[in-house]
Scaffold this active site. Structure first.
Site, PDB file in Angstrom:
ATOM      1  CG  HIS A 182      -9.624  -2.270  -5.727  1.00  0.00           C
ATOM      2  ND1 HIS A 182     -10.467  -3.169  -6.344  1.00  0.00           N
ATOM      3  CD2 HIS A 182      -9.654  -1.147  -6.510  1.00  0.00           C
ATOM      4  CE1 HIS A 182     -10.964  -2.648  -7.453  1.00  0.00           C
ATOM      5  NE2 HIS A 182     -10.498  -1.401  -7.574  1.00  0.00           N
ATOM      6  CD  GLU A 188     -12.549   1.711 -10.576  1.00  0.00           C
ATOM      7  OE1 GLU A 188     -11.573   1.512  -9.834  1.00  0.00           O
ATOM      8  OE2 GLU A 188     -13.409   0.833 -10.823  1.00  0.00           O
ATOM      9  CG  HIS A 227     -14.613  -0.375  -6.045  1.00  0.00           C
ATOM     10  ND1 HIS A 227     -13.948   0.695  -5.480  1.00  0.00           N
ATOM     11  CD2 HIS A 227     -13.986  -0.613  -7.235  1.00  0.00           C
ATOM     12  CE1 HIS A 227     -12.980   1.091  -6.277  1.00  0.00           C
ATOM     13  NE2 HIS A 227     -12.969   0.310  -7.347  1.00  0.00           N
ATOM     14  CD  GLU A 252      -5.248  -0.529 -11.584  1.00  0.00           C
ATOM     15  OE1 GLU A 252      -5.519  -1.734 -11.469  1.00  0.00           O
ATOM     16  OE2 GLU A 252      -5.914   0.370 -11.026  1.00  0.00           O
TER      17      GLU A 252
END
Length: 472
Positions: A182, A188, A227, A252
């Site tokens: 994703h 992140e 990743h 999310e």
């Protein structure tokens, strides 16, 4: 001549009025005494100007009464030195909305377990004042998404409106389970709580990266970098970690997932893109996998070799191997882009505070602080200027949030070590120490503000203390 005589008589009458004693009980005596110096100066100047006959001032050798006036000294009410400690905790004491003579007993229904965890909400210190938005969110209150192979729960502005700069996800993967391939619109940053996680990624130049991240270590993927995350079986239970995103609105549910994308592209387009027969793609899931069980990952050195090479700056960082700075009341270690070079939007510190000690009074110049409490119990008072201050209590698994520039401390209120993460949407970690500030400006200036003794001024530390030990 008549004009001068009239003024001279007026002067005598004025002086008599200012110096005559007031009748008993009259307030005019006090007023006359307080106003006579300025009044005397005013009348003398008037007479001098009139005596010249031209409106020009005439010099006089007579001294004015202000020359001998004593210097004024301001006095103010002082703070209350009575302790404002929490009145109970989860293990002792009885919660009640009473502090000293303030408050009264509860008569209606009540959630006692929450009261036990939050004594400074039910019976706040008397120094709390005004209004500050809620700055505590327990991950335990977040809705959990359960999957075959793990789970995920998140925090963002929907549940914690004050947290506008950062949001987070707490994720669990069983051994071998995968958080599917994703990418995100945001960066992140991650801290591994338990176990080990293999991460994979490529950058826009086609350089790749595969590494296994240990407990207490970090990874960081800039926005848009694809990743994956997979738990190893080094811990038979798998792994758990916390993800932090550099916006408060992250969800999310807005992640770009490989299977979700391909399920929404015509199959013949997929086949044309990869130059294959359409039947090659017959097993693509029709819905996203998100988290799913899989075969254990291969060793890092078995990853494909990219002809473009590996990424210039690693996407992971061995934070667990960074030596902590031992302090009088605990410890601290810091990570930002000066050491973890790829991490351009997140800086962090891991702090420990021993029982009775506290993270010193400080603030962060421009960036908000997002905190995750890992062990122990503590409390924080946030000062938001204009007499607004509020105190919050925290336990392991709780998130705290302090907007930029707001003064605060973190006090250990338990009998075990308090450990927490301080995280910032910033390339560099920065804070301002109250004690260091006061120690590095003229002592008389501090004394005129706070009335400290010469000894107290001399004892101010010129270096940041970060964590201060209790005074015995």
């Amino acid at each position: 001549m008549i004009h001068f005589t009239s003024c001279f008589c007026a002067l005598l009458l004025a002086r008599f009025a200012f110096t005559a004693p007031a009748p008993p009980g009259s307030s005019s005596g006090t007023l006359s005494a307080s106003t006579s110096p300025s009044a005397s100066v005013s009348v003398s100047q008037s007479v001098s100007m009139s005596a010249s006959g031209s409106g020009e001032p005439v010099s006089s050798s007579a001294p004015t009464s202000t020359a001998d006036a004593p210097a004024s000294t301001a006095t103010f009410p002082t703070i209350d030195l009575e302790p404002n400690n929490p009145l109970w905790n989860e293990n002792s004491g009885t919660p009640a909305p009473i502090r000293g003579t303030l408050g009264s007993v509860l008569l209606g229904p009540d959630n006692l377990p929450i009261d036990k965890q939050n004594p400074d909400l039910l019976a706040p210190p008397t120094t709390d004042h005004g209004s500050i938005a809620n700055a505590k969110w327990p991950f335990s209150l977040s809705h959990n998404r359960l999957q075959d192979g793990g789970w995920a729960r998140q925090e963002n502005v929907n549940v914690m409106p004050i947290a506008t700069q950062m949001s987070s996800v707490n994720m669990r993967l069983e051994a071998g389970a995968v958080r599917e391939l994703h990418w995100h619109k945001t960066a992140e940053w991650a801290y591994v709580l338990k176990g080990r996680v293999q991460v994979t990624a490529i950058d826009p130049q086609g350089k790749n990266y595969v590494a296994t991240v240990d407990e207490g270590d970090l990874w960081y993927f800039p926005a848009g970098i694809p990743h994956s995350l997979q738990a190893t079986d080094d811990n038979k239970e798998g792994a758990e970690f916390v993800l932090v995103f550099d916006t408060g609105t992250f969800s999310e549910d807005s992640t770009f997932l490989l299977t979700d994308w391909l399920a929404h592209i015509p199959a013949e387009v997929i086949a044309k893109n990869f130059g294959t027969d359409i039947q090659t793609w017959a097993n693509v899931p029709e819905e996203e996998l998100y988290i799913f069980p899989a075969t254990l990952p291969e060793a890092d050195d078995q990853a494909p070799k990219s002809p473009q090479g590996v990424v210039d700056n690693p996407y992971s960082f061995a934070f667990s191997k960074v030596k902590e700075n031992k302090l009088a009341g605990g410890s601290v270690k810091v990570v930002d882009s000066s050491t973890f070079k790829i991490s351009k939007t997140i800086a962090a510190a891991e702090v420990t505070v021993e029982p009775g000690a506290m993270r010193e009074l400080h603030w962060h110049p421009t960036e908000d602080e997002w905190s995750l409490f890992l062990e122990g119990t503590g409390r924080v008072t946030i000062f938001a200027a204009q007499s607004n201050a509020r105190t919050f209590d925290y336990q392991a698994g709780d998130i705290g949030y302090v907007p930029g520039s707001m003064g605060h401390y973190v006090e250990n209120t338990g009998n075990t070590t308090l450990r927490f993460l301080e995280i910032f949407r910033s390339e560099k970690y920065e804070d301002v120490s109250l004690m260091q500030w006061l120690a590095l400006i003229p002592a008389q200036l501090v004394k005129s503000h706070l009335g400290l003794s010469d000894k107290a001024l001399a004892d101010l530390k010129k270096e940041k203390q970060t964590v201060v030990a209790p005074v015995h």
